[in-house]
Scaffold this active site. Structure first.
Site, PDB file in Angstrom:
ATOM      1  N   HIS A 191       1.041  -1.119  -0.269  1.00  0.00           N
ATOM      2  CA  HIS A 191       0.205  -0.037  -0.311  1.00  0.00           C
ATOM      3  C   HIS A 191       0.780   1.002   0.280  1.00  0.00           C
ATOM      4  O   HIS A 191       0.523   2.735  -0.880  1.00  0.00           O
ATOM      5  CB  HIS A 191      -1.183  -0.360   1.044  1.00  0.00           C
ATOM      6  CG  HIS A 191      -2.133  -0.707   0.606  1.00  0.00           C
ATOM      7  ND1 HIS A 191      -2.072  -2.013   0.438  1.00  0.00           N
ATOM      8  CD2 HIS A 191      -2.873   0.089   0.037  1.00  0.00           C
ATOM      9  CE1 HIS A 191      -3.741  -2.184  -0.427  1.00  0.00           C
ATOM     10  NE2 HIS A 191      -3.897  -0.923   0.326  1.00  0.00           N
ATOM     11  N   GLU A 434     -10.788 -11.220  -7.586  1.00  0.00           N
ATOM     12  CA  GLU A 434      -9.360 -11.229  -7.516  1.00  0.00           C
ATOM     13  C   GLU A 434      -8.794 -12.323  -6.773  1.00  0.00           C
ATOM     14  O   GLU A 434      -7.686 -12.919  -6.373  1.00  0.00           O
ATOM     15  CB  GLU A 434      -9.047 -10.282  -6.359  1.00  0.00           C
ATOM     16  CG  GLU A 434     -10.549  -9.934  -5.345  1.00  0.00           C
ATOM     17  CD  GLU A 434      -9.905  -8.286  -4.351  1.00  0.00           C
ATOM     18  OE1 GLU A 434      -8.478  -8.522  -4.361  1.00  0.00           O
ATOM     19  OE2 GLU A 434     -10.818  -8.594  -3.949  1.00  0.00           O
ATOM     20  N   ASP A 458      -4.601  -8.695  -5.871  1.00  0.00           N
ATOM     21  CA  ASP A 458      -4.663  -9.582  -5.557  1.00  0.00           C
ATOM     22  C   ASP A 458      -4.971 -11.097  -6.726  1.00  0.00           C
ATOM     23  O   ASP A 458      -3.944 -12.325  -6.357  1.00  0.00           O
ATOM     24  CB  ASP A 458      -5.686  -9.694  -4.362  1.00  0.00           C
ATOM     25  CG  ASP A 458      -5.994  -8.624  -3.400  1.00  0.00           C
ATOM     26  OD1 ASP A 458      -4.582  -8.959  -2.181  1.00  0.00           O
ATOM     27  OD2 ASP A 458      -6.558  -8.247  -3.581  1.00  0.00           O
ATOM     28  N   CYS A 505     -10.125  -2.623 -12.056  1.00  0.00           N
ATOM     29  CA  CYS A 505      -8.983  -1.881 -10.278  1.00  0.00           C
ATOM     30  C   CYS A 505      -8.349  -1.898 -10.035  1.00  0.00           C
ATOM     31  O   CYS A 505      -7.621  -1.275  -9.441  1.00  0.00           O
ATOM     32  CB  CYS A 505     -10.490  -1.995  -9.733  1.00  0.00           C
ATOM     33  SG  CYS A 505     -10.730  -2.391  -9.181  1.00  0.00           S
TER      34      CYS A 505
HETATM   35  C1  PEP Z   1      -7.184  -5.580  -6.529  1.00  0.00           C
HETATM   36  O1  PEP Z   1      -6.953  -6.708  -5.086  1.00  0.00           O
HETATM   37  O2  PEP Z   1      -6.720  -5.122  -7.436  1.00  0.00           O
HETATM   38  C2  PEP Z   1      -7.199  -3.953  -5.536  1.00  0.00           C
HETATM   39  C3  PEP Z   1      -7.862  -3.482  -6.459  1.00  0.00           C
HETATM   40  O3  PEP Z   1      -7.874  -4.460  -4.534  1.00  0.00           O
HETATM   41  P1  PEP Z   1      -6.577  -4.276  -3.480  1.00  0.00           P
HETATM   42  O4  PEP Z   1      -5.601  -3.307  -4.196  1.00  0.00           O
HETATM   43  O5  PEP Z   1      -7.167  -2.634  -2.563  1.00  0.00           O
HETATM   44  O6  PEP Z   1      -6.813  -5.125  -2.180  1.00  0.00           O
HETATM   45 MG    MG Z   2      -7.646  -6.836  -3.508  1.00  0.00          MG
END
Ligand code: PEP
Ligand code: MG
Length: 573
Positions: A191, A434, A458, A505
């Site tokens: 993150h 995911e 993910d 996304c």
């Molecule tokens: C993903 O896993 O691609 C996603 C968009 O969610 P996050 O990165 O918040 O786990």
């Molecule tokens: Mg995710």
């Protein structure tokens, strides 16, 4: 002389500025009483911090170079033994229960008692072992404090060098105008990396030992594309990188001209470009680039950097701010996805998970604790009366989970109806795909959903069995892996067969290297950090989708890296 270090560039741009080495402060310890029903949650907090401290020490041990003196590993070994000893693993738990106090206070009581015994020894060697006790207890205390940073330091223009940064740290520093980040841990999907990209801050992660080689105050150049950090550059090098900074700004200025241009491929297809948002500041960026709406609102960020949990009204007020800022554009709210790299202190993801990425996270956690989930569902529904909101469930693995989530949503709707509280009766429901099992069986999910959204961060992690924040296995991260691509294709096909939209996304959607490939595979909706939108628009406006389709499908046939690189180069030429 300049010193060159290499890590992984995760957020583009050049930063030039003085280094600030971040060493965590020992948090001040205050006694708090804990009521009877919260004792077990406090014990879980302690266990989770204890395990975090253990993992950190195990990593330190693994990273000791082979040619180091034996004393070094013996030293770490001693710390690990201390950590596992009942005096630190069991007694604090007894104290939390007996004294009904916070974990920090229990640790302090136990630490002070042990240090006293050590210091009373006549043997000077043994007496100094109290330093070890302090170090080991200190590590657990820092883990408990979630490594919070000094709120009063001014980060303006500095390049922060740290072991790792929590999302809260990153946001706080950005508010102050930090110039760049270098962290020793993390990968492209941690993150810290995602936030740095969305905040437009050049960043390098996975630069092990950065704090050993760099010093506070010395000048550093960070190249967030190549992952290169250059300490003490001479005037010639500084000039070179200042020119690169100016070039990057010029390219960005050229992209700005596309802000109002139509989001259509050269061959005419309309492509939807949405933004991923985490915090309020993202909304300003989103407006600047004219995004068509929000494809992913990561609501976990509402819980970060605070000691209480937001209630229904706070959720509602926050969503309303976003709805108003979007002025009629669609908003996709993802229900909270705690766990793994998105832990927050105030929400327990259960007793210590050995592998949190595969543990009680996302929809699993929400279904296991309706008291956490329902207030958010109510707030989302209430806000849906005021603007076009879609609801999206993360981390779906089975259709049963999806049906349970839908049932809970329906019950929540009933309870709002019974009180005449307005909401959108037709609120669209989407699922994040995911987990590989969900991608393989996407058609089953499509039966019950209004849209699908591919979370490649993910999906890649689980398909390739690589922890997205483990820098040791980052080299395996590869969106072009044919296994990953065929899952993506399967989800897109499942959506088009059922005639429901499919969005992507994950970070892959905002990487212009993959835009043509994804268009060729049939993707028509992309959601990404706002600052990638204009670059993606530029690529799609120059793409004839019909002519890239066959070449895109060709990627499913090859796993040879060199061949794939050549194919990608040709596709993007
Ligand atoms: C993903 O896993 O691609 C996603 C968009 O969610 P996050 O990165 O918040 O786990
Ligand atoms: Mg995710």
């Amino acid at each position: 002389m300049a010193l060159l270090l290499n890590g992984m560039g995760v957020s583009r741009g050049i930063a030039i500025g003085p280094v600030f080495i971040l060493h965590r402060n020992q948090p001040e310890i205050i006694e708090r009483s804990v009521d009877k029903k919260s004792v077990s949650a406090e014990v879980r907090r302690f266990k989770s911090a204890h395990s975090k401290a253990r993992k950190q020490l195990e990593k330190v041990k693994r990273d000791i170079p082979n040619d180091s003196p034996d004393d070094i590993s013996a030293f770490i070994e001693t710390h690990l033994l201390m950590l596992d000893d009942a005096m630190l693993s069991a007694t604090p738990i007894e104290l939390i229960k007996q004294l009904r106090c916070n974990a920090e206070w229990a640790i302090k009581q136990q630490r002070d008692a042990i240090v006293k015994v050590f210091e009373s020894m006549d043997d000077p060697y043994i007496a100094t072992r109290s330093d070890d006790v302090n170090h080991v207890f200190g590590r657990v205390l820092q883990a408990l404090a979630n490594q919070s940073i000094d709120e009063h330091h001014n980060w303006k223009g500095q390049i922060v060098v740290a072991d790792d940064l929590t999302p809260a740290d990153t946001i706080h520093m950005q508010n102050d105008g930090v110039a760049g980040f270098v962290t020793e841990m993390g990968g492209p999907l941690s993150h810290t990396a995602i936030l740095a990209r969305s905040l437009n801050i050049p960043a390098i992660v996975g630069l092990g030992d950065a704090r050993r080689y760099l010093n506070t105050g010395e000048n550093l150049v960070v190249d967030g594309s190549s992952g290169m950090a250059l300490a003490e550059p001479d005037d010639f090098l500084i000039e070179h990188f200042q020119k690169r900074q100016r070039d990057i700004k010029r390219v960005a200025r050229d992209l700005v001209k596309l802000t109002d241009a139509k989001s259509r491929a050269r061959s005419g297809e309309r492509i939807t470009l949405l933004a991923n948002i985490e915090i309020e500041d993202d909304l300003k960026l989103l407006r600047k680039v004219n995004a068509a709406g929000v494809g992913l609102y990561r609501t976990e960020f509402l819980y970060m950097g605070r000691t209480d949990v937001p209630d229904e009204d706070e959720h509602f007020r926050t969503y309303m701010k976003v709805v108003r800022a979007l002025r009629g554009a669609p908003l996709t709210i993802r229900t909270v996805d705690f766990g793994s790299d998105k832990e927050v202190e105030t929400v327990s993801t259960g007793p210590l998970a050995h592998n949190p990425a595969m543990g009680l996270r996302g929809i699993r956690l929400c279904l296991s604790d309706p008291s956490l989930f329902v207030p958010q569902l109510r707030a989302i529904l209430r806000a849906s009366a005021k603007g076009p909101i879609k609801i999206m469930f993360p981390m779906l693995t089975t259709v049963t989970e999806l049906l349970q989530a839908i049932e809970l949503l329906e019950t929540t709707k009933d309870s709002l109806r019974s009180k005449n509280i307005a909401f959108d009766e037709k609120i669209p429901i989407g699922g994040m795909i995911e987990v590989p099992a969900a991608a393989i069986s996407a058609a089953h999910f499509a039966e019950h959903l209004n849209f699908l959204s591919i979370g490649t961060n993910d999906l890649i992690q689980y398909t390739l069995a690589i922890d997205r924040i483990d820098d040791q296995v980052n080299y395996l991260y590869d969106p072009l892996n044919p296994g990953v691509l065929s899952l993506i294709k399967n989800v897109i096909d499942a959506g088009s067969k059922k005639k429901i939209p499919v969005t992507m996304c994950g970070e892959m959607a905002g990487n212009s290297e993959y835009t043509r490939l994804l268009l060729g595979l049939g993707l028509r909706e992309f959601s990404m950090p706002p600052n990638s939108i204009l670059e993606i628009k530029k690529v799609l406006r120059s793409t004839n989708i019909r002519s890239v389709r066959r070449r895109a499908l060709g990627f499913l046939q090859y796993s040879d890296k060199e061949k794939q690189s050549a194919m990608l180069e040709r596709l993007n030429a």
